[in-house]
Motif scaffolding. Structure first.
Motif, PDB file in Angstrom:
ATOM      1  N   ILE A 156      -3.355 -12.794  25.106  1.00 30.53           N
ATOM      2  CA  ILE A 156      -2.639 -13.605  24.113  1.00 30.53           C
ATOM      3  C   ILE A 156      -3.264 -13.406  22.737  1.00 30.53           C
ATOM      4  CG2 ILE A 156      -2.205 -15.980  23.381  1.00 30.53           C
ATOM      5  CD1 ILE A 156      -1.727 -16.652  26.325  1.00 30.53           C
ATOM      6  N   GLN A 157      -4.602 -13.365  22.704  1.00 26.32           N
ATOM      7  CA  GLN A 157      -5.305 -13.176  21.432  1.00 26.32           C
ATOM      8  C   GLN A 157      -4.917 -11.833  20.811  1.00 26.32           C
ATOM      9  OE1 GLN A 157      -7.246 -15.355  19.738  1.00 26.32           O
ATOM     10  NE2 GLN A 157      -7.102 -13.795  18.135  1.00 26.32           N
ATOM     11  N   MET A 158      -4.806 -10.810  21.669  1.00 27.77           N
ATOM     12  CA  MET A 158      -4.449  -9.489  21.177  1.00 27.77           C
ATOM     13  C   MET A 158      -3.043  -9.502  20.592  1.00 27.77           C
ATOM     14  SD  MET A 158      -5.422  -6.319  23.503  1.00 27.77           S
ATOM     15  CE  MET A 158      -4.993  -4.731  22.930  1.00 27.77           C
ATOM     16  N   LYS A 159      -2.141 -10.233  21.256  1.00 31.25           N
ATOM     17  CA  LYS A 159      -0.778 -10.330  20.732  1.00 31.25           C
ATOM     18  C   LYS A 159      -0.777 -11.043  19.385  1.00 31.25           C
ATOM     19  CE  LYS A 159       2.439 -11.542  23.814  1.00 31.25           C
ATOM     20  NZ  LYS A 159       2.974 -12.188  25.017  1.00 31.25           N
ATOM     21  N   THR A 160      -1.598 -12.086  19.266  1.00 35.35           N
ATOM     22  CA  THR A 160      -1.687 -12.809  17.997  1.00 35.35           C
ATOM     23  C   THR A 160      -2.230 -11.886  16.909  1.00 35.35           C
ATOM     24  OG1 THR A 160      -2.260 -14.717  19.327  1.00 35.35           O
ATOM     25  CG2 THR A 160      -2.538 -14.940  16.956  1.00 35.35           C
ATOM     26  N   ASP A 161      -3.277 -11.131  17.243  1.00 38.13           N
ATOM     27  CA  ASP A 161      -3.841 -10.192  16.272  1.00 38.13           C
ATOM     28  C   ASP A 161      -2.797  -9.182  15.825  1.00 38.13           C
ATOM     29  OD1 ASP A 161      -6.193 -11.466  16.614  1.00 38.13           O
ATOM     30  OD2 ASP A 161      -7.177  -9.892  17.788  1.00 38.13           O
ATOM     31  N   LEU A 162      -2.017  -8.697  16.795  1.00 38.38           N
ATOM     32  CA  LEU A 162      -1.003  -7.694  16.468  1.00 38.38           C
ATOM     33  C   LEU A 162       0.063  -8.292  15.564  1.00 38.38           C
ATOM     34  CD1 LEU A 162      -0.797  -5.919  19.905  1.00 38.38           C
ATOM     35  CD2 LEU A 162      -1.286  -4.799  17.740  1.00 38.38           C
ATOM     36  N   THR A 163       0.460  -9.542  15.843  1.00 30.20           N
ATOM     37  CA  THR A 163       1.438 -10.192  14.979  1.00 30.20           C
ATOM     38  C   THR A 163       0.872 -10.318  13.567  1.00 30.20           C
ATOM     39  OG1 THR A 163       2.281 -11.406  16.865  1.00 30.20           O
ATOM     40  CG2 THR A 163       2.888 -12.232  14.697  1.00 30.20           C
ATOM     41  N   GLY A 164      -0.424 -10.654  13.468  1.00 21.22           N
ATOM     42  CA  GLY A 164      -1.081 -10.733  12.167  1.00 21.22           C
ATOM     43  C   GLY A 164      -1.043  -9.392  11.451  1.00 21.22           C
ATOM     44  N   ALA A 165      -1.317  -8.322  12.207  1.00 27.41           N
ATOM     45  CA  ALA A 165      -1.295  -6.983  11.622  1.00 27.41           C
ATOM     46  C   ALA A 165       0.108  -6.639  11.126  1.00 27.41           C
ATOM     47  CB  ALA A 165      -1.767  -5.961  12.649  1.00 27.41           C
ATOM     48  N   VAL A 166       1.121  -6.990  11.949  1.00 27.78           N
ATOM     49  CA  VAL A 166       2.510  -6.708  11.559  1.00 27.78           C
ATOM     50  C   VAL A 166       2.842  -7.451  10.275  1.00 27.78           C
ATOM     51  CG1 VAL A 166       4.917  -7.073  12.203  1.00 27.78           C
ATOM     52  CG2 VAL A 166       3.317  -6.188  13.896  1.00 27.78           C
ATOM     53  N   SER A 167       2.401  -8.698  10.199  1.00 24.48           N
ATOM     54  CA  SER A 167       2.688  -9.506   9.030  1.00 24.48           C
ATOM     55  C   SER A 167       2.035  -8.906   7.775  1.00 24.48           C
ATOM     56  CB  SER A 167       2.183 -10.926   9.290  1.00 24.48           C
ATOM     57  OG  SER A 167       2.132 -11.639   8.110  1.00 24.48           O
ATOM     58  N   PHE A 168       0.792  -8.429   7.945  1.00 23.84           N
ATOM     59  CA  PHE A 168       0.117  -7.747   6.843  1.00 23.84           C
ATOM     60  C   PHE A 168       0.894  -6.485   6.448  1.00 23.84           C
ATOM     61  CE2 PHE A 168      -2.572  -4.066   5.962  1.00 23.84           C
ATOM     62  CZ  PHE A 168      -3.114  -4.426   4.740  1.00 23.84           C
ATOM     63  N   GLY A 169       1.344  -5.741   7.466  1.00 18.60           N
ATOM     64  CA  GLY A 169       2.100  -4.514   7.227  1.00 18.60           C
ATOM     65  C   GLY A 169       3.378  -4.791   6.446  1.00 18.60           C
ATOM     66  N   VAL A 170       4.054  -5.873   6.810  1.00 18.60           N
ATOM     67  CA  VAL A 170       5.290  -6.232   6.119  1.00 18.60           C
ATOM     68  C   VAL A 170       4.993  -6.486   4.638  1.00 18.60           C
ATOM     69  CG1 VAL A 170       6.953  -8.124   5.865  1.00 18.60           C
ATOM     70  CG2 VAL A 170       6.587  -7.073   8.100  1.00 18.60           C
ATOM     71  N   GLY A 171       3.875  -7.148   4.353  1.00 21.34           N
ATOM     72  CA  GLY A 171       3.474  -7.392   2.963  1.00 21.34           C
ATOM     73  C   GLY A 171       3.299  -6.091   2.203  1.00 21.34           C
ATOM     74  N   ARG A 172       2.585  -5.155   2.844  1.00 18.35           N
ATOM     75  CA  ARG A 172       2.324  -3.871   2.200  1.00 18.35           C
ATOM     76  C   ARG A 172       3.631  -3.091   2.008  1.00 18.35           C
ATOM     77  NH1 ARG A 172       0.572  -1.410  -1.491  1.00 18.35           N
ATOM     78  NH2 ARG A 172       0.108   0.805  -1.265  1.00 18.35           N
ATOM     79  N   ILE A 173       4.520  -3.150   3.011  1.00 20.99           N
ATOM     80  CA  ILE A 173       5.809  -2.446   2.906  1.00 20.99           C
ATOM     81  C   ILE A 173       6.573  -2.951   1.686  1.00 20.99           C
ATOM     82  CG2 ILE A 173       8.092  -2.256   3.980  1.00 20.99           C
ATOM     83  CD1 ILE A 173       6.529  -2.235   6.704  1.00 20.99           C
ATOM     84  N   ASN A 174       6.574  -4.264   1.505  1.00 19.74           N
ATOM     85  CA  ASN A 174       7.298  -4.827   0.375  1.00 19.74           C
ATOM     86  C   ASN A 174       6.717  -4.358  -0.955  1.00 19.74           C
ATOM     87  OD1 ASN A 174       9.020  -6.119   2.097  1.00 19.74           O
ATOM     88  ND2 ASN A 174       7.879  -8.049   2.063  1.00 19.74           N
ATOM     89  N   GLU A 175       5.392  -4.260  -1.056  1.00 21.40           N
ATOM     90  CA  GLU A 175       4.768  -3.750  -2.280  1.00 21.40           C
ATOM     91  C   GLU A 175       5.216  -2.319  -2.537  1.00 21.40           C
ATOM     92  OE1 GLU A 175       0.599  -6.190  -1.568  1.00 21.40           O
ATOM     93  OE2 GLU A 175       0.503  -4.012  -1.892  1.00 21.40           O
ATOM     94  N   ILE A 176       5.180  -1.510  -1.466  1.00 14.33           N
ATOM     95  CA  ILE A 176       5.528  -0.094  -1.626  1.00 14.33           C
ATOM     96  C   ILE A 176       6.981   0.061  -2.060  1.00 14.33           C
ATOM     97  CG2 ILE A 176       5.742   2.120  -0.438  1.00 14.33           C
ATOM     98  CD1 ILE A 176       3.462   1.224   1.398  1.00 14.33           C
ATOM     99  N   THR A 177       7.879  -0.679  -1.414  1.00 16.81           N
ATOM    100  CA  THR A 177       9.297  -0.495  -1.753  1.00 16.81           C
ATOM    101  C   THR A 177       9.565  -0.948  -3.187  1.00 16.81           C
ATOM    102  OG1 THR A 177       9.777  -2.587  -0.641  1.00 16.81           O
ATOM    103  CG2 THR A 177      10.204  -0.576   0.592  1.00 16.81           C
ATOM    104  N   GLU A 178       8.888  -2.014  -3.636  1.00 15.97           N
ATOM    105  CA  GLU A 178       9.034  -2.452  -5.039  1.00 15.97           C
ATOM    106  C   GLU A 178       8.617  -1.314  -5.981  1.00 15.97           C
ATOM    107  OE1 GLU A 178      10.142  -5.264  -6.192  1.00 15.97           O
ATOM    108  OE2 GLU A 178       9.990  -6.734  -4.553  1.00 15.97           O
TER     109      GLU A 178
END
Lengths: 589, 288
Positions: A156-178
């Motif tokens: 479960i912890q690993m899934k939470t970490d992965l969700t955190g990573a995805v959320s960070f990735g989404v942030g970075r994606i938005n910066e790049i597309t801007e």
């Protein structure tokens, strides 16, 4: 116009063109190790000739443009392949962590603990009255349950970490597309007159970084702006507009895309590449399968042990003035119990033995054969309690009362009465969590039944048809040891984000099922590693092709430098010659 | 193909990294002596080795069960053969007593001898192994025979598991074995005390029956011990072959692993040397 002025003019264009060439060469040399740089070269053309006296006279040279050596097809192939590679790299990284959780080279791995669990039941069957054996199985089972709990918690912890990573990735994606949208605006503006080489390189670099996060398809519009789409055809950049991704869904663990019309599209299951693809595959396929299978195993294992345990009796009956409380709860009907579907509503349900100790020297034991045929899955716990109480009364017995408290059933013995169970054909006792070994119904919730903190209640024996029971009777312990050899029907999951998760059933002993799960994770892991290696080679080859077209070769640039330098010297010489010629003319008297 | 400056360095980086990874793995195999250090190294082999390990653990447990069973049976056998001796002694006593040449005054001491026999049988019937009574049925923690020979056990036989689907009775229902013997001996004692020659003769016949029963029981125990030893032998053989199989799955073939390591080392050294050479060259060095 002809004459010496023209020569000087030609020399001037030559000088500036060669100097320009040296500038471009210098720029190339300076960017020799810039991975996203495409080598540039000046486009040199002869200036338009003029007609003079019926003769076309050349007017020198000019640099009409500076172009970059690039192949759009290779670039997009490369970024697609990189996107794949990154997905596998991330999966491999997390897979290594998962392999660590399933580490089998230790004495506390689940498979060793499972083997030992059966062995300790053998020990109890060898000495059912022995207290050391009882303490050993109690301690060991607590450890086994803890290992199941902590493995589940790790997953479960690993899934939470992965969700955190995805959320960070989404942030970075938005910066790049801007940023890409901004570059699009600039490139379109500049390219009305010339080519925006360095800005294009910068944009290519951003697209390449974007593809390391997410699935990307890009194509260039005629005005030079780049349109980028991702999974499910969702547009990330179009012209000067960037469309953001967001974390959505009820648990905030889904990746969603918002359209210009504010429609929200869930693209989570369609992201296959880049870090996000890797992370989501790990989370929703690999770890999800591991967790589902682990829970399926825990559930079947708990049920099998509980069912057999509930048939037996410990060293003593449940004591007077105590309440035995079931561990499985429901405020609704029996179907809502964790194992409610296992209950058989039959006449020959189970035997409740009541020992009357009013005369302590001559205890009298009698059984109530509990008929469950009047109940069904929609009955409540209170209905069960009432049925049992009525049947106790009908059998002319007393001293034990069934009741419901805190959504669980309880059996309470009066001050001169003790009780026990046997012959449960209905699965009712195990489903209620009465006289069971474990509580909980999954890897995360598995625990020892707290009743067993009194180790005398570990049920190695069976109450016989005449109501007798012996501390040296090991029939129930032997029946529990048999569980290790029995094949069970256990669910096995296949997790697929796009097509959904499917459940099938395999027949295996508990240990073999677990070994199979560990093996399946190993197979997934090794196939991920192989894919990573394959993609790495592909990326390497495509990079070489891309670099053979676009990257700078110092040897080449040094040669160019010489070439431009010599041409520059020659042009300077031309000026000197023209100068001498002018001097010659001016000196004529 | 046009080779860019970056390509030279990238290729060196990529090749050295992948060769180094293989070199490291080969070294890992030699250093640990194991083929499988992670799940992904050989998932199929790993699953098999887990199967074998759990089977071995089970065999070891069954081995424990068998050695415990054997100690029970040995104790039973020795108790029963002592009982045999006692019956023979009692029978010899009877023969003496009915021969008619014995003085009446000798019958009282004979009765005392029989009483001692009864006491001995009680203590034989109460044989225990590690606190568990062998002849008490399932009531292994209850002293089965009282001083007067009353039985407090039950009519089951304590059973253990000696194979995945084999159980064997190692304890016994003491009542079935000893109760008639007690009756016979106390009848004999009464007969001796009452100078009842017919009674003594009847006791002789009964002693023969008791002896028969106990002899049968001893031979039954013998055949059980044999069964256990057979199982034990089979388990030992399976354990040896399974352990061998386990090491085949898990352990590295050292000779092959070392050769592999050396060949990787050669490749690694060659790659280092060639990378060093190509990276040094540039036209820049040759221009003045």
């Amino acid at each position: 116009m002809s004459g010496l002025g023209l020569v000087l003019d030609i020399a001037k264009t030559a000088l500036s063109t060669q100097r320009y060439g040296i500038d471009v060469t210098g720029h190339n040399i300076a960017n020799v190790n810039n991975p996203s740089y495409s080598r540039q070269s000046p486009v040199i053309e002869a200036k338009e000739a003029v007609s003079y006296g019926g003769v076309l006279l050349g007017r020198g040279v000019e640099t009409t443009n500076v172009v970059r050596a690039t192949d759009q097809f290779i670039e997009s192939q490369l970024s697609e392949q990189k996107s794949n590679e990154v997905a596998f790299q991330e999966m491999e990284r997390y897979m290594q962590i998962l392999e660590g959780f399933l580490n089998e080279n230790s004495e506390t791995s689940i498979s060793v603990l499972l083997s030992d669990f059966w062995n300790l039941w053998h020990d109890i069957s060898n000495n059912p009255a022995g207290s050391a054996e009882r303490v050993a199985i109690w301690e060991h089972s607590a450890l086994l349950a803890e290992r199941f709990n902590s493995l589940e918690a790790d997953l479960i912890q690993m899934k939470t970490d992965l969700t955190g990573a995805v959320s960070f990735g989404v942030g970075r994606i938005n910066e790049i597309t801007e940023e890409i949208a901004y570059l699009n605006t600039q490139i379109v503006a500049i390219e009305t007159s010339t080519t925006a080489n360095d800005l294009r390189d910068k944009r290519t670099a951003l697209v390449s970084e974007l593809s390391e996060y997410i699935d990307v398809k890009s194509f260039e519009q005629s005005n030079g702006s780049l349109t980028i789409i991702t999974a499910r055809g969702c547009v990330l950049v179009q012209g000067n507009e960037a469309y953001n991704l967001e974390m959505g869904g009820t648990n905030g663990d889904r990746v969603t895309w918002r359209s210009s019309g504010n429609a929200i599209v869930d693209i989570t299951d369609y992201l296959a590449n880049g870090k996000l693809g890797g992370w989501l595959t790990m989370r929703d396929e690999v770890i999800a399968k591991c967790e589902l299978d682990l829970n399926a195993l825990a559930k079947e294992f708990i049920w099998a042990v509980n069912y057999q345990h509930s048939q037996g009796v410990g060293l003593k009956l449940f004591e007077p003035d105590t309440t035995l409380t079931g561990t499985y709860k429901t405020s609704m009907d029996l179907d809502a119990l964790e194992f409610g579907s296992e209950i058989q509503y039959i006449a020959d349900g189970f035997k409740l033995w009541i020992e009357d100790r009013t005369d302590p020297a001559n205890p009298v034991i009698n059984a109530v054969s509990v008929d469950l045929s009047g109940l069904d899955g929609s009955s409540s716990l209170a209905d069960v309690a009432t049925a049992i109480n009525n049947q106790i009364a009908a059998a002319g017995l007393a001293g034990v009362t069934a009741s419901v408290s805190g959504d669980a059933i309880g059996f309470t013995a009066g001050s001169d009465y003790a009780f026990g169970f046997s012959d449960d054909n209905s699965n009712m006792l195990a489903a209620l969590g009465v006289n069971t070994f474990f509580q909980g119904a999954s890897a995360g919730t598995m625990e020892l039944n707290p009743t067993l903190s009194n180790k005398d209640y570990i049920a190695a024996a069976t109450i016989e048809a005449d109501g007798s029971y012996a501390s040296g009777d090991n029939t129930n312990a032997l029946a529990i040891t048999d569980l290790q050899y029995e094949s069970n029907q256990i669910s096995q999951w296949t997790c697929d984000r796009v097509n959904g998760n499917t459940e099938s059933t395999i027949t295996a002993t508990f240990e073999h099922y677990y070994h199979g799960l560990v093996g399946a994770m190993g197979i997934i892991s090794s196939s991920i590693s192989r894919s990573r290696e394959f993609n790495e080679v592909m990326v390497n080859e495509l990079s070489q092709i891309r670099d053979s077209i676009s990257a700078v070769s110092l040897d080449e640039e040094m040669t160019n430098l010489m070439e431009f330098q010599h041409a520059y010297e020659a042009a300077a010489k031309l000026i000197a010659v023209a100068d001498e010629m002018l001097d010659e003319l001016l000196s004529v008297k | 193909m046009r080779v860019a400056s970056k390509t030279v360095y990238d290729a060196a980086r990529f090749n050295l990294a992948s060769i180094q990874e293989q070199f490291y793995r080969a070294n890992q195999v030699v250093a640990t002596g194991k083929r499988i250090t992670a799940l992904s190294d050989d998932p199929v082999g790993l699953t098999q080795s887990l199967h074998v390990k759990s089977a071995l653990s089970n065999l070891e447990q069954l081995g424990h069960n068998i050695s415990m069973g054997k100690s029970w049976l040995t104790a039973s056998e020795s108790a029963l053969s002592q009982a045999q001796d006692i019956i023979s002694d009692a029978r010899a006593l009877c023969v003496q007593m009915v021969s008619g040449t014995i003085d009446l005054s000798q019958q009282a001491p004979a009765a005392t001898i029989v009483q001692n026999h009864i006491d001995e049988i009680v203590s034989l019937g109460n044989t225990e192994i590690n606190g568990q009574y062998v002849f008490a049925g399932w009531k292994t923690d209850t002293v089965p025979f009282g001083q007067d020979g009353t039985y407090h056990g039950d009519n089951h036989a304590f059973t253990i598991k000696i194979g995945n689907d084999t159980t064997i009775e190692i304890g016994a229902d003491g009542e079935a074995i000893f109760q008639d013997l007690f009756t016979t001996l106390s009848d004999l004692k009464d007969a001796l005390e009452g100078n009842d020659v017919e009674g003594i003769r009847a006791a002789m016949t009964n002693l023969d029956i008791d002896l028969d029963r106990i002899t049968t029981k001893i031979s039954d125990i013998g055949s059980k011990v044999l069964r256990m030893e057979t199982n034990e032998q089979i388990f030992q053989e399976v354990t040896i072959s399974s352990t061998q199989r386990l090491s085949e799955i898990e352990e590295a073939d050292m000779a092959a692993a070392i050769i592999d390591l050396e060949s990787r080392e050669v490749v690694y050294k060659a790659a280092l040397a060639s990378s060093a050479r190509i990276m040094q060259l540039s036209l820049v060095d040759f221009l003045s």
